[in-house]
Scaffold this active site. Sequence first.
Site, short mmCIF file in Angstrom:
data_model
loop_
_atom_site.label_atom_id
_atom_site.label_comp_id
_atom_site.label_asym_id
_atom_site.label_seq_id
_atom_site.Cartn_x
_atom_site.Cartn_y
_atom_site.Cartn_z
N LYS A 186 0.88 -1.18 0.00
CA LYS A 186 0.00 0.00 0.00
C LYS A 186 0.91 1.22 0.00
CE LYS A 186 -1.81 2.80 2.58
NZ LYS A 186 -1.71 4.18 2.04
N GLU A 263 9.39 0.05 11.09
CA GLU A 263 10.34 1.17 11.09
C GLU A 263 9.51 2.41 11.44
OE1 GLU A 263 13.50 0.76 10.51
OE2 GLU A 263 13.55 -1.23 9.62
N CYS A 297 12.92 10.42 9.08
CA CYS A 297 12.78 9.79 10.39
C CYS A 297 14.09 9.81 11.17
CB CYS A 297 12.29 8.36 10.22
SG CYS A 297 13.33 7.46 9.09
N GLU A 395 8.70 14.20 17.88
CA GLU A 395 9.34 14.38 16.58
C GLU A 395 8.69 15.57 15.87
OE1 GLU A 395 8.10 11.19 14.01
OE2 GLU A 395 10.04 11.12 13.02
P1 NAD Z 1 1.73 7.47 9.08
O1 NAD Z 1 1.97 6.42 10.10
O2 NAD Z 1 0.56 8.34 9.27
O3 NAD Z 1 1.56 6.81 7.64
C1 NAD Z 1 2.50 5.92 7.07
C2 NAD Z 1 1.79 5.03 6.06
O4 NAD Z 1 0.83 4.26 6.74
C3 NAD Z 1 1.01 5.78 4.97
O5 NAD Z 1 1.05 5.07 3.77
C4 NAD Z 1 -0.40 5.80 5.49
O6 NAD Z 1 -1.32 5.90 4.46
C5 NAD Z 1 -0.44 4.45 6.17
N1 NAD Z 1 -1.43 4.34 7.23
C6 NAD Z 1 -1.86 5.29 8.10
N2 NAD Z 1 -2.80 4.76 8.92
C7 NAD Z 1 -2.94 3.46 8.58
C8 NAD Z 1 -3.75 2.38 9.06
N3 NAD Z 1 -4.61 2.53 10.06
N4 NAD Z 1 -3.63 1.17 8.45
C9 NAD Z 1 -2.77 1.01 7.42
N5 NAD Z 1 -1.98 1.98 6.93
C10 NAD Z 1 -2.06 3.20 7.51
O7 NAD Z 1 3.08 8.28 8.98
P2 NAD Z 1 3.38 9.53 8.09
O8 NAD Z 1 3.02 10.75 8.85
O9 NAD Z 1 2.82 9.37 6.74
O10 NAD Z 1 4.98 9.41 7.97
C11 NAD Z 1 5.83 10.00 8.87
C12 NAD Z 1 6.23 9.06 9.99
O11 NAD Z 1 6.94 7.96 9.44
C13 NAD Z 1 7.18 9.71 10.96
O12 NAD Z 1 6.86 9.36 12.27
C14 NAD Z 1 8.53 9.13 10.56
O13 NAD Z 1 9.50 9.14 11.57
C15 NAD Z 1 8.16 7.76 10.15
N6 NAD Z 1 9.18 7.19 9.27
C16 NAD Z 1 9.97 6.21 9.76
C17 NAD Z 1 10.98 5.68 8.97
C18 NAD Z 1 11.87 4.59 9.49
O14 NAD Z 1 12.56 3.97 8.69
N7 NAD Z 1 11.89 4.32 10.79
C19 NAD Z 1 11.16 6.14 7.67
C20 NAD Z 1 10.34 7.15 7.20
C21 NAD Z 1 9.33 7.67 8.02
#
Ligand code: NAD
Length: 492
Positions: A186, A263, A297, A395
């Site tokens: 997804k 992650e 991140c 963050e």
């Molecule tokens: P998010 O958790 O809101 O979304 C991430 C993904 O999950 C998106 O594709 C979103 O559509 C999906 N998603 C959201 N709710 C969902 C659910 N209930 N079921 C299934 N999928 C769902 O995060 P974001 O705001 O889009 O991204 C930023 C975050 O990601 C920050 O906290 C950042 O630190 C983290 N991040 C971590 C890494 C790592 O490698 N540790 C890398 C990049 C980003």
Amino acid sequence: MLSHVVPPLKDKSLFKQECFVDGEWIQAKSGQTFEVQDPASMKTIGTCPEFSKEDTEIAIAAAAAALPSWRGTTGRQRARILRKWYDLMMENADDLATLITWENGKPTADATVEAKYAAGFYEWFSEEAPRVYGDTIPATVPGNRVVTIREPVGVCGLITPWNFPAAMITRKIGPALAAGCTIVAKSPGETPFTANAIAELGKRAGVPKGVVNIVTALKNTAEIGETLTSSLTVKKVSFTGSTPVGKLLMKQSSSTLKKISFELGGNAPFIVFDDADVDKAVEGAVSSKYRSSGQTCVCANRIYVQKGIYDEFSKKFAEKVQGFKVGSGYADGITHGPLIHDRAVSKVESHVKDAQSKGAEVLVGGQRMPDLGTNFFQPTVLTGMTADMQLASEETFGPVGALFPFDTESEVVALANTAEVGLAGYFYSRDLQRVWRVAEALEVGMVGVNTGLISDPASPFGGVKFSGFGREGSKYGIEEYQTIKTITFGGM
Ligand code: NAD
């Protein structure tokens, strides 16, 4: 005023407004779509299918049907396809960069680096695929002989965020395919077109139908998450995103006892000791903090500077940030684009206001940039930060360099470790004993010593504490998509 001209793609057929399922580009059964916005101009880029549970189940079934023959190929055969996919991504890096800038906003130079870094996971895992070894184990039971083999875990559900529209998805698809798994990914609702272009290149590279399936949704995101986590066919879920969503997906995955890797969010400490090379530390802190406008991140969130060099460091750091140019990611000389959406800007603004209200001073920036658009925020430097400020424990995910003065090593290590997350941590020092001591003391999955950039397909990437578990990239990345089977031969 924002001057923002989106360059045409060299290969227009890479722009796909459908989902890639079972080797075909298709719409949702309902015919519903959602719009994707350019974060710089706020204009609509295009639409993508609003997939539902039913559509996702079709994608899962396609991945399950493709599994027996894909897992039956040799590592070398899978490697050739991954290598071809890498070559195609490199050949089309300009178009991938154009798409990344369009939907994510980051400047084209950064987007190009991302496109190549993303391709690098296919190159890396094409090299790992033929080198999946087991063990021969001396048994303690007389007459027994024991060996292990590594098998693909099966159909995998992958969920990725928008901040690296290319690299987050290849970092999962590369090892999954190398291991012999098939996938349903997804892609993020904010940035689906880069993932689609990558899928189209995979088709051209010869990825068999059903092996890679990409689904998209905006309002049905949670429904898709639930479909993937509750499916008995999906054997593994790998998620990159925020900690709250990670916790939810973990809970959902418990009913089917899935293999999972997460992650999640970070809040990286970046420590500069008195004995550091200050100019290099400034450079490292700036590149760690402001890459992708602080929407990574692993970016420095709390910059701790020892008091003996605090004034010198702050001055030099602020000077660098003053030199940034904010605008359209496509324009020449622009170092920073917009943030992804207004919610992101509001969070940054609230962290700055909270810090100011508790005594921090704004050295640079600190404001929205309405002349450019709703998603722009000035690269900002805050000084005089203290542990009670919101930014210290949350963050920020934006272009705010927050400087915290400190006195002693033990004090700063304790402060660094107060975070409930533990993804990356950095420090600058030229004292060898201190380097080992502090590297071992930081409660994080990755440490940068005298560098602000740590990402490399060859290095294990992942966190501890609320930053999740599992490692991506490196020789360990493929293990996340495998199970170990033990075979015991009796009566030998
Ligand atoms: P998010 O958790 O809101 O979304 C991430 C993904 O999950 C998106 O594709 C979103 O559509 C999906 N998603 C959201 N709710 C969902 C659910 N209930 N079921 C299934 N999928 C769902 O995060 P974001 O705001 O889009 O991204 C930023 C975050 O990601 C920050 O906290 C950042 O630190 C983290 N991040 C971590 C890494 C790592 O490698 N540790 C890398 C990049 C980003």
